[in-house]
Design a protein around this motif. Structure first.
Motif, PDB file in Angstrom:
ATOM      1  N   ARG A 473      43.015  31.081  28.836  1.00  0.00           N
ATOM      2  CA  ARG A 473      44.281  31.760  29.479  1.00  0.00           C
ATOM      3  C   ARG A 473      44.511  33.032  28.195  1.00  0.00           C
ATOM      4  O   ARG A 473      44.952  33.558  28.687  1.00  0.00           O
ATOM      5  CB  ARG A 473      45.359  30.571  29.572  1.00  0.00           C
ATOM      6  N   ILE A 476      42.465  35.988  29.103  1.00  0.00           N
ATOM      7  CA  ILE A 476      43.063  36.774  30.406  1.00  0.00           C
ATOM      8  C   ILE A 476      44.336  37.417  30.315  1.00  0.00           C
ATOM      9  O   ILE A 476      44.378  38.304  31.115  1.00  0.00           O
ATOM     10  CB  ILE A 476      43.321  35.899  31.866  1.00  0.00           C
ATOM     11  N   LEU A 480      45.132  41.416  30.266  1.00  0.00           N
ATOM     12  CA  LEU A 480      46.475  41.974  30.706  1.00  0.00           C
ATOM     13  C   LEU A 480      47.201  42.693  30.075  1.00  0.00           C
ATOM     14  O   LEU A 480      47.753  44.310  30.725  1.00  0.00           O
ATOM     15  CB  LEU A 480      47.516  40.844  31.815  1.00  0.00           C
ATOM     16  N   SER A 483      45.737  46.592  29.921  1.00  0.00           N
ATOM     17  CA  SER A 483      45.534  47.285  30.948  1.00  0.00           C
ATOM     18  C   SER A 483      46.424  47.424  31.228  1.00  0.00           C
ATOM     19  O   SER A 483      46.261  48.530  31.482  1.00  0.00           O
ATOM     20  CB  SER A 483      44.864  45.970  31.919  1.00  0.00           C
ATOM     21  N   GLN A 516      46.871  46.331  36.102  1.00  0.00           N
ATOM     22  CA  GLN A 516      46.584  45.051  35.829  1.00  0.00           C
ATOM     23  C   GLN A 516      45.961  43.591  37.063  1.00  0.00           C
ATOM     24  O   GLN A 516      44.887  43.679  36.742  1.00  0.00           O
ATOM     25  CB  GLN A 516      47.653  44.010  35.729  1.00  0.00           C
ATOM     26  N   ARG A 517      46.189  44.181  38.379  1.00  0.00           N
ATOM     27  CA  ARG A 517      44.758  43.428  39.367  1.00  0.00           C
ATOM     28  C   ARG A 517      43.528  43.715  39.550  1.00  0.00           C
ATOM     29  O   ARG A 517      43.192  43.419  39.535  1.00  0.00           O
ATOM     30  CB  ARG A 517      45.895  44.106  40.602  1.00  0.00           C
ATOM     31  N   LEU A 520      41.819  42.339  36.849  1.00  0.00           N
ATOM     32  CA  LEU A 520      41.286  40.980  37.259  1.00  0.00           C
ATOM     33  C   LEU A 520      40.310  41.174  37.907  1.00  0.00           C
ATOM     34  O   LEU A 520      39.166  40.100  37.811  1.00  0.00           O
ATOM     35  CB  LEU A 520      42.583  40.589  37.687  1.00  0.00           C
ATOM     36  N   ALA A 523      37.021  42.346  36.104  1.00  0.00           N
ATOM     37  CA  ALA A 523      36.741  40.873  35.963  1.00  0.00           C
ATOM     38  C   ALA A 523      35.892  39.559  36.816  1.00  0.00           C
ATOM     39  O   ALA A 523      35.165  39.207  36.262  1.00  0.00           O
ATOM     40  CB  ALA A 523      37.664  39.949  34.828  1.00  0.00           C
ATOM     41  N   ARG A 524      36.232  39.524  37.433  1.00  0.00           N
ATOM     42  CA  ARG A 524      36.040  38.130  38.793  1.00  0.00           C
ATOM     43  C   ARG A 524      34.738  39.579  39.384  1.00  0.00           C
ATOM     44  O   ARG A 524      33.683  38.596  39.208  1.00  0.00           O
ATOM     45  CB  ARG A 524      36.917  38.487  40.654  1.00  0.00           C
ATOM     46  N   LEU A 534      40.777  32.734  37.132  1.00  0.00           N
ATOM     47  CA  LEU A 534      41.509  34.130  37.770  1.00  0.00           C
ATOM     48  C   LEU A 534      41.597  33.951  38.708  1.00  0.00           C
ATOM     49  O   LEU A 534      43.693  35.188  39.165  1.00  0.00           O
ATOM     50  CB  LEU A 534      39.411  34.640  38.283  1.00  0.00           C
ATOM     51  N   ALA A 537      45.452  33.357  38.075  1.00  0.00           N
ATOM     52  CA  ALA A 537      46.107  34.519  37.446  1.00  0.00           C
ATOM     53  C   ALA A 537      46.196  35.955  38.443  1.00  0.00           C
ATOM     54  O   ALA A 537      47.707  36.602  38.578  1.00  0.00           O
ATOM     55  CB  ALA A 537      45.448  35.587  36.339  1.00  0.00           C
ATOM     56  N   LEU A 538      45.605  36.049  39.635  1.00  0.00           N
ATOM     57  CA  LEU A 538      46.472  36.617  40.561  1.00  0.00           C
ATOM     58  C   LEU A 538      47.469  35.976  41.217  1.00  0.00           C
ATOM     59  O   LEU A 538      48.067  37.304  42.017  1.00  0.00           O
ATOM     60  CB  LEU A 538      44.492  37.122  41.583  1.00  0.00           C
TER      61      LEU A 538
END
Length: 556
Positions: A473, A476, A480, A483, A516-517, A520, A523-524, A534, A537-538
């Protein structure tokens, strides 16, 4: 018409009640529905209940498999694809042959080809049945393997079934069967990919969430029906369309449309899955009556089904044991490479470092473009993330037992059995055997999988698990924050903010969320973080964007 409406409404209420009451009783909802279906089959209203198998194979399974594919973490599917493909192809073929020999021996006059046909019917595990497993919370790797297997093994089973039926009337050709399978999967894969891309191309231009969701309901059929008409696997086409949609939707569809999709598809899944299990139970009385009329008793057929189920478990165990050893050896090999990949990753923080590292690995090949070097860097990042994932989610004998015991039969077995030609030798017995295997599998395996998991689950270091979750967390949050750091902030409003100030602030916040999306999702795609973390977070980002949009979009 009134009777049909009453039956439908009652069915909806029964499905809802089983979903709520089942877990409270410690019993999975699908098992409750099967039992209720069997009880309802004793009523005069359902004495001759018959469900056309095409409704299951072409009307129910494509949307269910599509929905499961959309929600499946693509990176986990990719990481486990070797195990998934083996279970989906080699195990199904092997089980069909072993069961075919068994059925040919215990059913006089049946013959090996028809035995293989019945073996193919009872070999594949079922995506609907494995939904029971998810309620028991096994490891992520076990879920990924079982999900992937159940998405793809139907195609193998149906091709083997079709080949065996053809072999009863003509000479069998191994290469012909192999060519048929390759054609079926290849054509389905291409069609599924095309439909998945067209789906996103059309839906990203549709702003109305309701219309968007309605279009999504048509996607699995738009993939499966043309594939079926071309002699390919409609189920594989629906799965591929779902995988393409699941991977690209967060980048191409708005949060509001995806939220609407998720909520509506969950409702569809609940209704269709419940209907499948209810109809399984409803049809049992008519099938038993046919066997009693044609053969004078059902005891022998049920006994054969019980032995067949035992054989499927044994064959699965024989296959999973060496597969598990291979997967463990693969992890050990990755662990040996971990330090080297970590060093390469640190050195590739600059373009010059990327080029130097690539030349060392590839023996001084020509200088590559920045894009090629980025791809090479991504491969290293994914390799490291995959090793971390394998080490974090180890597979041992406990997980192997779960993979074996969780391979339940369900809707595909029931529907495929009823597609046997009318001139099939002892057809009513074969259909009853298939039904009995599916129901025994659900009751025995599905009813005890929770107990098996509780007995086999190792002690979890709660402190270490909490620390790992907190670390992810934090990472992440840092991703965020970093970014969004490069997006220039709008000037602070003086006094009371005017519309222009409000619009500028809205544009800034939406731009931050979009950036930010993207971070993420990158990263996914690299597999850097846990898929569930993840996903949460999304969801939070989507909720923030929807809340902003409800306050009003900035003026143009």
């Amino acid at each position: 018409m009134t009777e049909l409406l009453v039956v439908l409404v009652t069915g909806f209420l029964v499905i809802a009640a089983a979903t709520v009451v089942g877990p409270r009783l410690g019993v999975a909802a699908p098992l409750v529905l099967v039992v209720l279906g069997v009880a309802a089959s004793l009523l005069p209203l359902f004495a001759t209940a018959h469900i056309e198998p095409e409704w299951i194979l072409e009307g129910v399974l494509p949307p269910l498999l599509y929905s499961a594919a959309v929600s499946m973490p693509a990176m986990n599917f990719r990481r486990e694809f070797g195990a998934i493909s083996g279970l989906s192809v080699l195990l199904v073929v092997g089980s069909s042959l072993v069961l075919g020999l068994f059925f040919a021996l215990v059913l006089p006059g049946l013959g090996f080809a028809w035995g293989v046909a019945l073996g193919a019917i009872v070999s594949p595990t079922d995506a609907v049945a494995t939904s029971i497993v998810k309620q028991t919370s096994p490891s992520q790797r076990v879920v990924a393997i079982l999900d992937g297997e159940s998405l793809l093994n139907d195609a193998t089973a149906l091709v083997v079934l079709r080949t065996a039926i053809v072999a009863t009337a003509a000479s069998f050709s191994f290469w012909g069967a192999l060519g048929t399978f390759a054609y079926s999967v290849a054509v389905a894969g291409v069609l599924g990919w095309v439909v998945g891309r067209l789906n996103l191309l059309v839906r990203r231009r549709v702003t109305d969430s309701t219309v968007n969701t309605v279009i999504s309901f048509a996607v699995p059929f738009a993939a499966s029906l043309p594939a079926t008409l071309l002699g390919a696997s409609g189920l594989v086409a629906a799965v591929v369309a779902g995988l393409v949609t699941g991977i690209r939707a967060p980048r191409e569809l708005s949060p509001r449309n995806r939220l609407s999709d998720t909520q509506n598809w969950r409702t569809v899944e609940l209704v269709l899955e419940g209907a499948v299990f209810l109809t399984m139970g409803l049809q049992i009385k008519a099938i038993v009556a046919n066997v009693q009329h044609d053969h004078g008793g059902v005891g022998a057929a049920v006994a054969i089904a019980a032995v067949a189920l035992l054989l499927t478990v044994l064959v699965r165990a024989v296959y999973v044991a060496p597969l598990l050893r291979y997967l463990i050896a693969r992890v050990r090999h990755g662990e040996r490479l971990q330090a080297r990949l970590q060093d390469m990753s640190e050195r590739m923080s600059t373009p010059e470092g990327k080029q130097q590292t690539f030349e060392e690995v590839n023996a001084g090949r020509r200088k590559l473009s920045e894009r090629d070097l980025d791809r090479f860097s991504t491969r290293v990042t994914r390799g490291l993330a995959t090793i971390d994932y394998f080490l974090r989610e180890p597979l041992g004998w406990r997980e192997g037992v779960v993979v074996v015991w969780a391979g339940m039969r369900g809707a595909v077995t029931v529907a495929a059995a009823q597609t046997l030609p009318e001139d099939t030798p002892q057809r009513s017995v074969l259909v009853l055997v298939a039904f009995a295997v599916a129901i025994l599998s659900l009751l025995l395996q599905g009813g005890t999988i929770g107990w098996v998991l509780r007995r086999l689950s190792p002690e979890i270091d709660q402190a270490a698990a909490a620390k790992q979750a907190e670390t992810e967390r934090t990472q992440i949050f840092e991703l965020l924050r970093s970014s969004a750091a490069g997006i220039p902030k709008p000037p602070e409003p003086e006094g009371h903010p005017e519309q222009a100030d409000f619009d500028a602030a809205m544009r800034y916040r939406l731009a931050v969320l979009e950036t930010q999306r993207g971070a993420l999702l990158d990263a996914r795609d690299n597999g850097t973080f846990d898929a569930d973390v993840l996903a949460n977070a999304l969801v939070n980002l989507d909720a923030s964007q929807i809340a902003l949009e409800m306050r009003g979009k900035p003026a143009d």
